[in-house]
Enzyme design. Structure first.
Site, short mmCIF file in Angstrom:
data_model
loop_
_atom_site.label_atom_id
_atom_site.label_comp_id
_atom_site.label_asym_id
_atom_site.label_seq_id
_atom_site.Cartn_x
_atom_site.Cartn_y
_atom_site.Cartn_z
N GLU A 118 0.82 -1.21 0.00
CA GLU A 118 0.00 0.00 0.00
C GLU A 118 0.86 1.26 0.00
O GLU A 118 0.56 2.22 -0.72
CB GLU A 118 -0.92 0.01 1.23
CG GLU A 118 -1.71 1.30 1.35
CD GLU A 118 -3.01 1.15 2.11
OE1 GLU A 118 -3.01 0.45 3.12
OE2 GLU A 118 -3.99 1.75 1.67
N ASP A 161 -0.55 -5.13 3.09
CA ASP A 161 -1.18 -3.95 3.69
C ASP A 161 -0.70 -3.87 5.14
O ASP A 161 -1.09 -4.67 5.98
CB ASP A 161 -2.71 -4.08 3.64
CG ASP A 161 -3.40 -2.76 3.93
OD1 ASP A 161 -2.73 -1.84 4.44
OD2 ASP A 161 -4.60 -2.65 3.65
N ASP A 216 -5.97 -4.85 0.21
CA ASP A 216 -7.05 -4.97 1.20
C ASP A 216 -7.73 -6.34 1.12
O ASP A 216 -8.31 -6.80 2.10
CB ASP A 216 -8.15 -3.93 0.95
CG ASP A 216 -7.65 -2.50 0.93
OD1 ASP A 216 -6.91 -2.14 1.85
OD2 ASP A 216 -7.99 -1.76 -0.02
N ILE A 241 -1.13 -1.68 7.63
CA ILE A 241 -2.25 -1.49 8.57
C ILE A 241 -3.52 -1.37 7.73
O ILE A 241 -3.69 -0.38 7.01
CB ILE A 241 -2.13 -0.23 9.44
CG1 ILE A 241 -0.80 -0.18 10.19
CG2 ILE A 241 -3.30 -0.18 10.44
CD1 ILE A 241 -0.65 1.07 11.08
N ASP A 242 -4.38 -2.38 7.79
CA ASP A 242 -5.67 -2.25 7.13
C ASP A 242 -6.67 -1.80 8.19
O ASP A 242 -6.97 -2.53 9.13
CB ASP A 242 -6.11 -3.58 6.52
CG ASP A 242 -7.36 -3.37 5.69
OD1 ASP A 242 -7.33 -2.51 4.80
OD2 ASP A 242 -8.37 -4.03 5.96
N THR A 291 -6.46 1.95 8.93
CA THR A 291 -5.62 3.03 9.47
C THR A 291 -6.45 4.04 10.26
O THR A 291 -6.00 4.53 11.30
CB THR A 291 -4.88 3.73 8.32
OG1 THR A 291 -4.09 2.76 7.65
CG2 THR A 291 -3.97 4.83 8.83
P1 2AM Z 1 -6.76 1.14 4.84
O1 2AM Z 1 -7.08 1.37 6.24
O2 2AM Z 1 -5.56 0.27 4.62
O3 2AM Z 1 -6.67 2.41 4.02
C1 2AM Z 1 -12.49 0.58 5.20
O4 2AM Z 1 -13.74 0.75 4.62
C2 2AM Z 1 -11.55 -0.11 4.24
O5 2AM Z 1 -11.29 0.74 3.11
C3 2AM Z 1 -10.20 -0.40 4.85
O6 2AM Z 1 -9.83 -1.68 4.46
C4 2AM Z 1 -9.30 0.67 4.29
O7 2AM Z 1 -7.95 0.29 4.16
C5 2AM Z 1 -9.89 0.85 2.93
N1 2AM Z 1 -9.57 2.18 2.39
C6 2AM Z 1 -9.44 3.32 3.04
N2 2AM Z 1 -9.15 4.34 2.22
C7 2AM Z 1 -9.11 3.82 1.00
C8 2AM Z 1 -8.87 4.37 -0.29
N3 2AM Z 1 -8.61 5.65 -0.49
N4 2AM Z 1 -8.92 3.54 -1.35
C9 2AM Z 1 -9.16 2.24 -1.15
N5 2AM Z 1 -9.39 1.66 0.04
C10 2AM Z 1 -9.38 2.44 1.10
CA CA Z 2 -5.95 -1.22 3.40
#
Ligand code: 2AM
Ligand code: CA
Length: 283
Positions: free
Chosen positions: A78, A105, A233, A107-108, A110
C-alpha cells in the site's frame, strides 16, 4: 505451502506461510507498541484517507523481512503505490508478469488505528503467477492470527475454520465499508444500504476490509461487500474465505482476480441473493 521447487532462494529453509505468519505477527506487535503515537498522521489525497508514520514503518519492516528470505520476489504494498485507483492499477501492472508477488497492507484500518478503535490488521498475501497461494491476516488487538494456504484450508489461532451456515439474507450478519471517494460513491453506497439493511439480520461497518474478510472465513460474519478496495485490502482475506468454503467475486458475480476493486465475499449460500440485491441498488 512448501517451496521445494524454489529452495535456492531460501534462507534457513522457511516455507512461504511461515514467513508470512512471522512477518505479519512481528509487524502487528510493532504496530501495537506505536499505538500511542497514532494521531501523528499525515493526509494522502483526502481528509479521510489517513496514513501514519506507523503504516510506513510497518511496511518497511515487512519488506525487509520478506526480502531477507526471498530476495527475488516482488512486493506490492500500500505504501509503495501512488494514491487512488490509478496508482493501484499502475502498481499492479508493474508486477503482473512477476512469478512471486507478496501483497502487503501494513495497517488495514488506518483510520481505526488513529482513533484507537481496536479493529485493524496486518494483511499479507503471496501470489504465484497471479494466483493467491498464501493469505495471512493478523489482528494485534486480539492477538488473532488468520492463516490460509491454497488447497489446505483456513485456520484461526491454529484451528481449522469454516464459513457460517445461514442460507438467507434474512438470517445473515453482513459487513461493508464506505469508500473514501465520498462525492462519487456516496449515492451508490446509500442505495446499497437501503437495499440490504431491511432484508438482512443486520449490517456492520468495522473499518478493516481484511478483518471483515477474515471474519467471513471464521463464520463470524455471513458476508461482506465493499467498493473501491485495492488488491492489498482483499488478497489475503479472499483466500481465507475461499479456503473456509466461501465464495469471493466482484459485485457482478465474476470470479475474483487481483484487479477486482468492488468485492463480495460470503459463505457461498447467500452469495447470489446478496449480488442480486446489490445489483438493484446499482440501477
Ligand atoms: P486502509 O485502512 O488500509 O486504508 C475501510 O472501509 C476499508 O477501506 C479499509 O480496508 C481501508 O484500508 C480501505 N480504504 C481506506 N481508504 C481507501 C482508499 N482511499 N482507497 C481504497 N481503500 C481504502
Ligand atoms: Ca488497506
Amino acid at each position: 505451502m512448501t517451496n521445494e521447487t524454489n529452495d535456492n532462494y531460501q534462507v534457513g529453509g522457511k516455507s512461504f506461510t511461515a514467513v508470512a505468519v512471522n512477518t505479519a505477527s512481528k509487524a502487528g506487535e510493532w504496530i501495537q507498541t506505536k499505538s500511542n503515537q497514532a494521531n501523528r498522521f499525515t493526509s494522502k489525497g483526502s481528509a479521510s484517507d489517513l496514513v501514519t508514520e506507523v503504516d510506513k514503518g510497518a511496511e518497511k519492516l515487512i519488506r525487509n523481512l520478506i526480502q531477507t528470505y526471498f530476495p527475488t520476489h516482488s512486493i506490492l504494498g500500500e505504501e509503495g503505490a501512488d494514491p487512488g485507483a490509478e496508482g493501484a492499477a499502475k502498481a499492479l501492472q508493474a508486477v503482473k508478469d512477476d512469478e512471486y508477488v507478496w501483497i502487503v497492507d501494513p495497517i488495514d484500518g488506518t483510520t481505526n488505528f488513529i482513533h484507537g478503535f481496536p479493529f485493524y490488521s496486518v494483511s499479507i498475501a503471496l501470489a504465484y503467477r497471479g494466483e493467491v497461494i498464501v493469505g495471512v491476516i493478523y489482528d494485534p488487538s486480539r492477538d488473532e492470527l488468520f492463516v490460509a494456504e491454497k488447497g489446505k484450508g483456513a485456520y484461526v489461532r491454529g484451528k481449522r475454520v469454516t464459513v457460517s451456515g445461514e442460507e438467507r439474507l434474512a438470517d445473515s450478519l453482513l459487513a461493508t465499508g464506505f469508500p473514501t471517494e465520498r462525492q462519487a460513491m456516496l449515492p451508490l453506497n446509500m442505495n446499497q444500504l437501503s437495499a440490504i439493511i431491511p432484508g438482512a439480520r443486520n449490517v456492520r461497518a468495522g473499518g478493516s476490509a481484511a478483518l471483515h474478510l477474515a471474519y467471513v472465513a471464521a463464520g463470524r460474519l455471513t458476508g461482506f461487500w465493499e467498493m473501491n478496495l485495492n488488491a492489498w485490502d482483499i488478497a489475503a482475506g479472499m483466500l481465507l474465505v475461499q479456503e473456509a468454503g466461501g465464495r469471493v467475486t466482484d459485485l457482478s458475480g465474476k470470479p475474483y482476480n487481483l484487479a477486482v476493486r468492488n468485492v463480495a465475499a460470503t459463505n457461498g449460500l447467500i452469495h447470489d441473493e446478496l449480488i442480486t440485491e446489490l445489483s438493484k441498488a446499482n440501477k
